[in-house]
Design a protein around this motif. Sequence first.
Motif, PDB file in Angstrom:
ATOM      1  N   THR A  95       0.851  -1.177   0.000  1.00 39.07           N
ATOM      2  CA  THR A  95       0.000   0.000   0.000  1.00 39.07           C
ATOM      3  C   THR A  95       0.894   1.237   0.000  1.00 39.07           C
ATOM      4  N   LEU A 119      -7.597  11.878  -4.954  1.00 36.64           N
ATOM      5  CA  LEU A 119      -7.384  11.377  -3.597  1.00 36.64           C
ATOM      6  C   LEU A 119      -6.776  12.461  -2.728  1.00 36.64           C
ATOM      7  N   VAL A 123      -4.791   9.542   2.301  1.00 40.63           N
ATOM      8  CA  VAL A 123      -5.541   8.376   1.832  1.00 40.63           C
ATOM      9  C   VAL A 123      -4.567   7.228   1.586  1.00 40.63           C
ATOM     10  N   ALA A 125      -3.868   3.716  -0.404  1.00 39.61           N
ATOM     11  CA  ALA A 125      -4.287   3.042  -1.637  1.00 39.61           C
ATOM     12  C   ALA A 125      -3.458   1.779  -1.832  1.00 39.61           C
ATOM     13  N   ARG A 126      -4.055   0.793  -2.479  1.00 38.63           N
ATOM     14  CA  ARG A 126      -3.333  -0.430  -2.859  1.00 38.63           C
ATOM     15  C   ARG A 126      -2.401  -0.091  -4.014  1.00 38.63           C
ATOM     16  N   THR A 138      -5.319   1.618  -6.450  1.00 42.41           N
ATOM     17  CA  THR A 138      -6.722   1.299  -6.252  1.00 42.41           C
ATOM     18  C   THR A 138      -7.109   1.804  -4.875  1.00 42.41           C
ATOM     19  N   SER A 139      -8.192   2.576  -4.809  1.00 47.83           N
ATOM     20  CA  SER A 139      -8.658   3.103  -3.527  1.00 47.83           C
ATOM     21  C   SER A 139     -10.138   3.452  -3.631  1.00 47.83           C
TER      22      SER A 139
END
Length: 161
Positions: A95, A119, A123, A125-126, A138-139
């Motif tokens: 992440t 974003l 945040v 995110a992957r 990806t989030s």
Amino acid sequence: MAALAVSALLSAGSAQASETRGPVTNLPLPRFVSMKASEGNVRRGPSLSHRIDWVFKRRDMPLEITAEYGHWRRVRDREGAGGWVHYSLLSGARTVIVEAELLELHVRPKEGTQVTAKLESGVIARLGDCDLEWCRLTSGGYKGWARKSALWGVRPDEIRD
């Protein structure tokens, strides 16, 4: 005499190479991982008898492993805070955390392409594929490419397929 000098250089080179691998896992040090648990005690040393300095309370938070000792990993977060956590609290799933105030996700790894989402700072995110300048994230159900320089949890020279 020359053979002795070459031998000394080879020994120094192998000592440096061994410093970049964890003595327990033989994986690269430092390396990025994420918090598997929603809470994890951060201890002053690598055992249950060491004092808990604080508790990480954010699942999927990216962390950098800087040392290994038995079942313990010394980690640090993006602010440099860290200590020792049990390996069972960590995941190899990668992440990143957004460091930019507002980060645009693009459909392709190129400025000027359509923006799929924005974003906010902080945040998580992957992390997917990365080239030298861009990473696929990806989030919150959104996917897209973001500038690597706006992320913490991935090395600037890291390439992922």
